[in-house]
Design an enzyme around this catalytic site. Structure first.
Site, short mmCIF file in Angstrom:
data_model
loop_
_atom_site.label_atom_id
_atom_site.label_comp_id
_atom_site.label_asym_id
_atom_site.label_seq_id
_atom_site.Cartn_x
_atom_site.Cartn_y
_atom_site.Cartn_z
N HIS A 246 0.78 -1.25 -0.09
CA HIS A 246 -0.07 -0.08 0.07
C HIS A 246 0.77 1.23 0.12
O HIS A 246 0.96 2.15 -0.87
CB HIS A 246 -0.88 0.03 1.16
CG HIS A 246 -1.84 -1.12 1.45
ND1 HIS A 246 -2.90 -1.33 0.75
CD2 HIS A 246 -1.71 -2.16 2.43
CE1 HIS A 246 -3.32 -2.64 0.81
NE2 HIS A 246 -2.96 -3.08 2.15
C1 BDR Z 1 -3.20 1.01 5.20
O1 BDR Z 1 -3.46 0.70 6.47
C2 BDR Z 1 -2.37 0.43 7.11
O2 BDR Z 1 -2.65 -0.53 8.05
C3 BDR Z 1 -1.34 0.42 6.37
O3 BDR Z 1 -0.13 0.88 6.87
C4 BDR Z 1 -1.82 1.08 4.98
O4 BDR Z 1 -1.46 2.56 5.15
C5 BDR Z 1 -3.97 0.00 4.13
O5 BDR Z 1 -5.17 0.00 4.27
#
Ligand code: BDR
Ligand code: CA
Length: 321
Positions: A246
């Site tokens: 992500h």
């Molecule tokens: C996002 O949620 C967090 O747990 C991760 O770091 C990322 O920024 C993904 O949905």
């Protein structure tokens, strides 16, 4: 030489935030990383600040300040995601004491001061946000004129066709502080949003993490370990598919914009309904009542993103092993 882009990186490390930080810290020639600001999110505010300092050590970038920020969302209880990031927030990386701690001064003050000087010098700042958007919302709510110092926002957050990853329709960063997200989406400057529709296309398959590991630099080995940790979590699906990458997406876009394709849209965030709290209503249809305030990432070149990570984590750029 091309002018480096001025960037504030606001995050909640977090395994994938940590990989994104390693990438941003390796891009010395392209990004002028003015500071890292941290927020309560994946783990507590104390841990996200410490983790940012540890990652800065790995990258050997003591020149970049880390400012600790908000300990809770604007008007809700914190929602942590330690089950995805490990108790420390950094998977199974060894945790020691950072060589240097955080720089005095709250993250919100740092953001405000930096934007003020961006306005004075006409050198606008791109704000990358890969956690709940509390810090940035607080700075802008305190002084809305600061928005003039922002070139753009590049955020990881939101979901449309993929559905949510914390509730049926909401993505974690938006769900954890929907009020802050609603504020930032509507603050004015263009928001480049890398939601789950794009980040689920960029998967850290075992072949990709093995290639990163083999580079042998400190950043490469740490990034590969973080990605391998995510891959091993049953919640991220079968290991061979690879966990979604992500938070590195907005940084990869800053370095290589051609890797992503966007559609302009308007985004509203659900801030009331207990069922759909944090849902991002992504509206592609243009209308005179709704500004198209967001560029929504719809396509990512996953091979290109991993080639980029390999280039930046190669020994020489990212420290010897
Ligand atoms: C996002 O949620 C967090 O747990 C991760 O770091 C990322 O920024 C993904 O949905
Ligand atoms: Ca994050």
């Amino acid at each position: 030489m091309k002018q480096r882009r001025a960037v504030i990186f606001d995050c909640d490390p977090g395994v994938d935030d940590a990989v994104a930080l390693l990438l941003a810290l390796a891009a010395r020639d392209e990004l002028d990383l003015l500071g890292i600001t941290t927020v309560a999110g994946n783990v507590s505010a104390a841990l996200t600040a410490r983790n940012a300092c540890l990652i800065r050590d790995i990258a050997d970038r003591s020149d970049v300040p880390v400012h600790a920020g908000a300990q809770r969302p604007l008007r809700r209880e914190p929602v942590e995601a330690g089950h995805f990031h490990g108790e420390s927030g950094l998977g199974d990386l060894p945790i020691g004491k950072p060589r240097e701690g955080v720089t005095p001064g709250h993250a919100v003050d740092f953001i405000a001061t930096t934007l003020r000087s961006a306005i004075d010098t006409s050198r606008h700042v791109c704000i990358v946000i890969t956690g709940p958007m509390t810090n940035v919302a607080l700075a802008l709510q305190r002084d809305p004129r600061l928005i003039e110092g922002v070139e753009c926002f590049a955020i990881m957050g939101g979901a449309r066709s993929e559905g949510g990853n914390i509730t049926a329709s909401s993505e974690y960063n938006i769900h954890a502080d929907p009020d802050a997200a609603h504020y930032v989406f509507n603050a004015g400057p263009v928001v480049y949003a890398f939601g789950l529709d794009a980040t689920h296309q960029v998967r850290a398959t075992p072949a990709r993490t093995t290639r990163i590991h083999a580079l042998g630099s400190r950043s490469a080995v740490a990034a590969a370990r973080l990605l391998e940790f995510s891959n091993a979590l049953p919640a991220n699906g079968p290991r061979e598919h690879g966990a979604p990458l992500h938070d590195p997406c907005p940084i990869a876009w800053l370095l290589a914009p051609q890797l992503f394709r966007f559609r302009p849209c308007h985004i509203d965030v659900e801030v009331d309904s207990p069922l759909t709290l944090g849902h991002t209503a992504v509206e592609f249809r243009a209308s005179s009542e709704r500004a198209q305030n967001v560029q929504w990432a719809i396509e990512a070149d996953a091979d290109g993103v991993f080639d980029l990570l390999e280039r930046y984590f190669a020994a020489g750029r990212s420290g010897k092993a």
